[in-house]
Design an enzyme around this catalytic site. Structure first.
Site, mmCIF file in Angstrom:
data_model
loop_
_atom_site.group_PDB
_atom_site.id
_atom_site.type_symbol
_atom_site.label_atom_id
_atom_site.label_comp_id
_atom_site.label_asym_id
_atom_site.label_seq_id
_atom_site.Cartn_x
_atom_site.Cartn_y
_atom_site.Cartn_z
ATOM 1 N N GLY A 15 -49.422 51.795 27.127
ATOM 2 C CA GLY A 15 -48.358 52.146 28.066
ATOM 3 C C GLY A 15 -47.125 52.792 27.468
ATOM 4 O O GLY A 15 -46.056 52.769 28.076
ATOM 5 N N SER A 16 -47.284 53.452 26.302
ATOM 6 C CA SER A 16 -46.080 54.074 25.729
ATOM 7 C C SER A 16 -45.616 55.275 26.558
ATOM 8 O O SER A 16 -44.413 55.540 26.649
ATOM 9 C CB SER A 16 -46.309 54.470 24.270
ATOM 10 O OG SER A 16 -47.215 55.538 24.175
ATOM 11 N N ARG A 94 -60.159 55.414 33.610
ATOM 12 C CA ARG A 94 -61.231 55.498 34.597
ATOM 13 C C ARG A 94 -61.321 56.926 35.121
ATOM 14 O O ARG A 94 -60.281 57.578 35.317
ATOM 15 C CB ARG A 94 -60.963 54.568 35.803
ATOM 16 C CG ARG A 94 -60.785 53.120 35.465
ATOM 17 C CD ARG A 94 -61.994 52.499 34.825
ATOM 18 N NE ARG A 94 -63.196 52.567 35.645
ATOM 19 C CZ ARG A 94 -64.425 52.367 35.187
ATOM 20 N NH1 ARG A 94 -64.617 52.103 33.898
ATOM 21 N NH2 ARG A 94 -65.464 52.432 35.985
ATOM 22 N N HIS A 112 -52.878 64.494 28.456
ATOM 23 C CA HIS A 112 -54.041 64.459 27.558
ATOM 24 C C HIS A 112 -53.575 64.860 26.159
ATOM 25 O O HIS A 112 -52.818 65.825 26.011
ATOM 26 C CB HIS A 112 -55.114 65.434 28.071
ATOM 27 C CG HIS A 112 -56.347 65.420 27.233
ATOM 28 N ND1 HIS A 112 -57.326 64.460 27.371
ATOM 29 C CD2 HIS A 112 -56.742 66.231 26.221
ATOM 30 C CE1 HIS A 112 -58.281 64.690 26.477
ATOM 31 N NE2 HIS A 112 -57.954 65.765 25.768
HETATM 32 C C1 GRF Z 1 -52.109 59.012 25.248
HETATM 33 O O1 GRF Z 1 -52.399 59.639 24.031
HETATM 34 C C2 GRF Z 1 -52.482 59.878 26.415
HETATM 35 O O2 GRF Z 1 -52.341 61.243 26.151
HETATM 36 C C3 GRF Z 1 -53.945 59.560 26.606
HETATM 37 O O3 GRF Z 1 -54.044 58.185 26.352
HETATM 38 C C4 GRF Z 1 -52.980 57.786 25.469
HETATM 39 C C5 GRF Z 1 -52.256 56.693 26.180
HETATM 40 O O4 GRF Z 1 -51.267 56.116 25.375
HETATM 41 N N1 GRF Z 1 -54.374 59.939 27.929
HETATM 42 P P1 GRF Z 1 -50.210 55.135 26.040
HETATM 43 O O5 GRF Z 1 -50.988 54.053 26.767
HETATM 44 O O6 GRF Z 1 -49.378 55.936 26.990
HETATM 45 O O7 GRF Z 1 -49.417 54.580 24.909
#
Ligand code: GRF
Length: 205
Positions: A15-16, A94, A112
């Site tokens: 969730g960063s 998902r 992404h």
């Molecule tokens: C990120 O690298 C995002 O681009 C990808 O999954 C990762 C999620 O990281 N879809 P976080 O949970 O937001 O820290």
């Protein structure tokens, strides 16, 4: 500010990116606010960020549903029930059913960790390093039924450096993600980006 765009965020893990969106939305003048965070994983770290910011959360475990469509319908009902106007996927693991994507087309975005259309799917940084490219980055795009293939809204580049591992590259890309996602959300909330007949329309200024 009245009339802020009501945002729902979908997470599955750390969730960063959600945290970066929460931090951006905490500024009084920011034109969006997060009104709901949904996770398909009860232990997702992102839920704690939402709770700390007193944002309502919902856990909808996909395993409890007989089909992808049934899970998506539960997610859709939560989002609609809360009055969400834009959905941000932030590490949501998902794949949506076509029906869900159609319902939210133009109102559903994802981040992404590569410069799409290169390196779709998972294990992205491993793919990037194996390919030997010198530039990577991140992409925010509208979600369409085909995975990681929707119209691109914005991208941010980072270098791939000698000796990079998937972890060092991921950390560099993540820093860029945390800037790009709030910036895109702001533009959408200001009405300066939208999807029209399958194309991204951007008004600069
Ligand atoms: C990120 O690298 C995002 O681009 C990808 O999954 C990762 C999620 O990281 N879809 P976080 O949970 O937001 O820290």
């Amino acid at each position: 500010m009245n009339g802020k765009l009501k945002v729902g965020v979908l997470v599955s893990g750390r969730g960063s990116n959600l945290k970066a969106l929460i931090d951006a939305c905490s500024a009084t003048e920011f034109p969006a606010r997060i009104i709901l965070v949904i996770s398909n994983v009860a232990t997702a770290g992102g839920l704690a960020y939402a709770e700390a910011a007193t944002i309502p959360t919902a856990v909808i475990p996909h395993k409890e549903f007989p089909s992808r469509e049934a899970f998506d319908e539960a997610v859709n009902a939560e989002l609609r029930g809360a009055g969400v106007e834009l959905v941000c996927e932030a590490g949501f693991m998902r794949i949506h059913s076509d029906g869900f994507v159609r319902k939210w087309l133009g109102k559903l975005i994802n981040i992404h960790p590569s410069l799409l259309p290169a390196f779709k799917g998972t294990h992205v940084h491993e793919q990037v390093i194996a390919a030997g490219v010198m530039v990577s980055g991140c992409t925010v795009h509208y979600v369409t039924p085909e995975l990681d293939s929707g119209p691109i809204i914005a991208q941010s580049e980072v270098p791939v450096v000698k000796g990079d591992t998937p972890a060092t590259l991921a950390a560099r890309v993540l820093e860029a993600e945390h800037k790009l996602y709030p910036a895109v959300l702001k533009k959408i909330a200001e009405g300066r980006v939208r999807l029209e007949s399958g194309q991204v329309v951007t008004i600069d200024g």
